[in-house]
Design a protein around this motif. Structure first.
Motif, PDB file in Angstrom:
ATOM      1  N   ASP A   1    -106.836  -7.889 -90.531  1.00  0.00           N
ATOM      2  CA  ASP A   1    -105.715  -8.816 -90.766  1.00  0.00           C
ATOM      3  C   ASP A   1    -105.706  -9.943 -89.738  1.00  0.00           C
ATOM      4  O   ASP A   1    -105.171 -11.021 -89.983  1.00  0.00           O
ATOM      5  CB  ASP A   1    -104.385  -8.050 -90.681  1.00  0.00           C
ATOM      6  CG  ASP A   1    -104.319  -6.944 -91.718  1.00  0.00           C
ATOM      7  OD1 ASP A   1    -104.338  -7.284 -92.914  1.00  0.00           O
ATOM      8  OD2 ASP A   1    -104.295  -5.764 -91.335  1.00  0.00           O
ATOM      9  N   ILE A   2    -106.263  -9.658 -88.558  1.00  0.00           N
ATOM     10  CA  ILE A   2    -106.278 -10.612 -87.438  1.00  0.00           C
ATOM     11  C   ILE A   2    -107.620 -10.435 -86.730  1.00  0.00           C
ATOM     12  O   ILE A   2    -108.149  -9.317 -86.682  1.00  0.00           O
ATOM     13  CB  ILE A   2    -105.116 -10.289 -86.445  1.00  0.00           C
ATOM     14  CG1 ILE A   2    -103.753 -10.566 -87.091  1.00  0.00           C
ATOM     15  CG2 ILE A   2    -105.251 -11.076 -85.134  1.00  0.00           C
ATOM     16  CD1 ILE A   2    -102.566 -10.044 -86.287  1.00  0.00           C
ATOM     17  N   VAL A   3    -108.154 -11.525 -86.169  1.00  0.00           N
ATOM     18  CA  VAL A   3    -109.366 -11.370 -85.369  1.00  0.00           C
ATOM     19  C   VAL A   3    -109.154 -11.963 -83.973  1.00  0.00           C
ATOM     20  O   VAL A   3    -108.595 -13.041 -83.818  1.00  0.00           O
ATOM     21  CB  VAL A   3    -110.612 -11.972 -86.058  1.00  0.00           C
ATOM     22  CG1 VAL A   3    -110.523 -13.483 -86.220  1.00  0.00           C
ATOM     23  CG2 VAL A   3    -111.891 -11.591 -85.314  1.00  0.00           C
ATOM     24  N   VAL A   4    -109.563 -11.202 -82.968  1.00  0.00           N
ATOM     25  CA  VAL A   4    -109.495 -11.667 -81.578  1.00  0.00           C
ATOM     26  C   VAL A   4    -110.838 -12.307 -81.247  1.00  0.00           C
ATOM     27  O   VAL A   4    -111.877 -11.650 -81.320  1.00  0.00           O
ATOM     28  CB  VAL A   4    -109.217 -10.489 -80.603  1.00  0.00           C
ATOM     29  CG1 VAL A   4    -109.231 -10.979 -79.156  1.00  0.00           C
ATOM     30  CG2 VAL A   4    -107.884  -9.822 -80.927  1.00  0.00           C
ATOM     31  N   ALA A   5    -110.811 -13.599 -80.914  1.00  0.00           N
ATOM     32  CA  ALA A   5    -112.035 -14.303 -80.522  1.00  0.00           C
ATOM     33  C   ALA A   5    -112.181 -14.169 -79.012  1.00  0.00           C
ATOM     34  O   ALA A   5    -111.375 -14.709 -78.253  1.00  0.00           O
ATOM     35  CB  ALA A   5    -111.949 -15.770 -80.940  1.00  0.00           C
ATOM     36  N   GLN A   6    -113.206 -13.427 -78.577  1.00  0.00           N
ATOM     37  CA  GLN A   6    -113.378 -13.142 -77.151  1.00  0.00           C
ATOM     38  C   GLN A   6    -114.419 -14.094 -76.547  1.00  0.00           C
ATOM     39  O   GLN A   6    -115.608 -13.996 -76.832  1.00  0.00           O
ATOM     40  CB  GLN A   6    -113.827 -11.684 -76.952  1.00  0.00           C
ATOM     41  CG  GLN A   6    -113.911 -11.272 -75.489  1.00  0.00           C
ATOM     42  CD  GLN A   6    -114.678  -9.963 -75.291  1.00  0.00           C
ATOM     43  OE1 GLN A   6    -115.649  -9.695 -75.982  1.00  0.00           O
ATOM     44  NE2 GLN A   6    -114.232  -9.154 -74.339  1.00  0.00           N
ATOM     45  N   GLY A   7    -113.930 -15.017 -75.721  1.00  0.00           N
ATOM     46  CA  GLY A   7    -114.820 -15.956 -75.048  1.00  0.00           C
ATOM     47  C   GLY A   7    -115.556 -15.293 -73.893  1.00  0.00           C
ATOM     48  O   GLY A   7    -115.172 -14.212 -73.431  1.00  0.00           O
ATOM     49  N   SER A   8    -116.605 -15.965 -73.415  1.00  0.00           N
ATOM     50  CA  SER A   8    -117.427 -15.386 -72.345  1.00  0.00           C
ATOM     51  C   SER A   8    -116.678 -15.282 -71.016  1.00  0.00           C
ATOM     52  O   SER A   8    -117.118 -14.613 -70.098  1.00  0.00           O
ATOM     53  CB  SER A   8    -118.695 -16.211 -72.156  1.00  0.00           C
ATOM     54  OG  SER A   8    -118.360 -17.552 -71.869  1.00  0.00           O
ATOM     55  N   GLU A   9    -115.514 -15.949 -70.920  1.00  0.00           N
ATOM     56  CA  GLU A   9    -114.710 -15.884 -69.686  1.00  0.00           C
ATOM     57  C   GLU A   9    -114.002 -14.543 -69.520  1.00  0.00           C
ATOM     58  O   GLU A   9    -113.485 -14.237 -68.451  1.00  0.00           O
ATOM     59  CB  GLU A   9    -113.613 -16.968 -69.705  1.00  0.00           C
ATOM     60  CG  GLU A   9    -114.103 -18.380 -69.868  1.00  0.00           C
ATOM     61  CD  GLU A   9    -114.172 -18.806 -71.334  1.00  0.00           C
ATOM     62  OE1 GLU A   9    -114.037 -20.006 -71.595  1.00  0.00           O
ATOM     63  OE2 GLU A   9    -114.383 -17.938 -72.212  1.00  0.00           O
ATOM     64  N   ALA A  10    -113.926 -13.766 -70.598  1.00  0.00           N
ATOM     65  CA  ALA A  10    -113.120 -12.538 -70.605  1.00  0.00           C
ATOM     66  C   ALA A  10    -113.626 -11.493 -69.618  1.00  0.00           C
ATOM     67  O   ALA A  10    -114.828 -11.327 -69.434  1.00  0.00           O
ATOM     68  CB  ALA A  10    -113.094 -11.942 -72.009  1.00  0.00           C
TER      69      ALA A  10
END
Length: 361
Positions: free
Chosen positions: A175-184
């Motif tokens: 239902d939702i997607v978390v976009a995880q950047g390389s800064e995480a």
């Protein structure tokens, strides 16, 4: 601007999700306080037994009547040989000696079937306890699992480090997607390409993901304040998921020595390592990372290496010694503060409102 499709779907006041940090950081108090303050509290249940998960879910229900969620690790096939374990222990034994630990040769290594069985039981707990939101890291569960959760009216959130992974999450029914950047900070959520190919910075990742999926996108990676929230919304995200900012809060279960390491770190002190767990993760550079660096290519994959380093991490933490524990952190440690969850969320929203009113002018 701060109320949108995602906040309505999750039934939360503010578009702020506390990242589900596994390993004891997400105490019941932390999760409940986030939900009570208008965000979405999340249990990092990756390493929990089904019994521990059930207990914590019930504990949180006593502390908040607002929605909260559970995050699970999707199991991936893994193989390991006796030789790999022996050579990894050869690299780790000198570190054990520094901590006055006995050299270990015998380890209870879980098999994939055990890991998968635990995941199935965790899913059962989520459904039986009627947890409203369930998120996933390291992959996408099977069609059967997704169908079961959907039947129980549970909102599903996936993790993606590339546009391709985000598209796959949507196709699978998230239902939702978390976009995880390389800064995480912490472990990379990649599951299609290798970790090295999935290191896209958040500012590049958000608009490209937003353009390719129709479900709400949540931005994650290095976001610590109202500026990060507004920037993410301007790029098309409907909310943010924040880990390091909540990790240094009073209610977090991170050890004192861990919190202090983040509060005293600079942006150039975080590095990627697979020495602790066998999976690439971002954390503050310490003695363990430096000593293990040259052996990294030879270390077994997750979760085997994670099991092998457990005694080292536990002992180091018990000794208040930050040299040999995993100090997971995003790239913005200078923005971390020691404060309550309530004041963190209040400050983020105040700053965000101020910035959006300036923009409106």
């Amino acid at each position: 601007m701060l109320n949108n499709e995602m906040t309505k779907l999750l039934k939360i006041k503010y578009p702020i999700i506390q990242a589900p940090m596994a390993g004891g950081v997400t105490t019941s108090k932390l999760v409940a306080e986030v939900s009570n303050s208008g965000g979405l509290g999340m249990i990092g249940a990756g390493y929990m037994t089904p019994v521990q998960l059930r207990e914590q879910v019930r504990e949180i229900k006593e502390l908040t009547s607002n929605p909260f969620g559970v995050n699970l690790f999707v199991p991936n096939e893994f193989q390991v040989t006796e030789n790999e374990i022996q050579s990894a222990n050869q690299f780790l034994n000198p570190i054990r000696q520094q901590l006055n630990l006995h050299s270990k040769e015998q380890f209870e290594i879980s098999h994939f079937n055990d890991v998968f069985e635990k995941f199935v039981e965790q899913i059962k707990v989520v459904m039986e306890e009627k947890v409203p939101i369930c998120s996933f890291t390291f992959g996408i569960p099977s069609e059967e699992v997704i169908a079961e959760l959907k039947q129980s009216n549970i909102i599903l959130m996936g993790t993606a480090t590339t546009v391709t992974e985000a598209v796959e999450n949507e196709k699978a029914g998230m239902d939702i997607v978390v976009a995880q950047g390389s800064e995480a900070g912490g472990h990379r959520g990649n599951f299609i390409n290798s970790s090295q190919e999935s290191l896209i910075g958040l500012m590049s990742l958000i608009p490209q993901v937003v353009d390719n999926v129709s479900i709400p996108v949540v931005a994650a990676g290095g976001i610590m304040d109202g500026r990060g929230l507004i920037a993410s919304i301007c790029l098309g995200a409907m909310g943010v998921q924040m880990g390091t900012a909540f990790l240094t809060c009073m209610e977090s279960g991170a050890q004192k020595v861990y919190k202090e390491a983040i509060l005293n770190a600079n942006e150039d002190q975080t590095v990627f390592t697979r020495s602790f767990s066998g999976k690439w993760a971002r954390g503050i550079k310490n003695k363990f990372i430096l000593e293990m660096q040259k052996h990294e290519p030879l270390l077994p994959d997750y979760p085997v290496q994670n099991t092998l380093t457990q005694d080292i991490r536990k002992t180091s933490a018990a000794q208040n010694n930050q040299d040999f524990i995993s100090l997971w952190s995003g790239q913005s440690p200078r923005l971390a503060k020691s404060q309550t969850v309530e004041s963190l969320i209040k400050n983020i929203i105040t700053e965000a409102k101020k910035l959006s009113s300036m923009e409106a002018r």
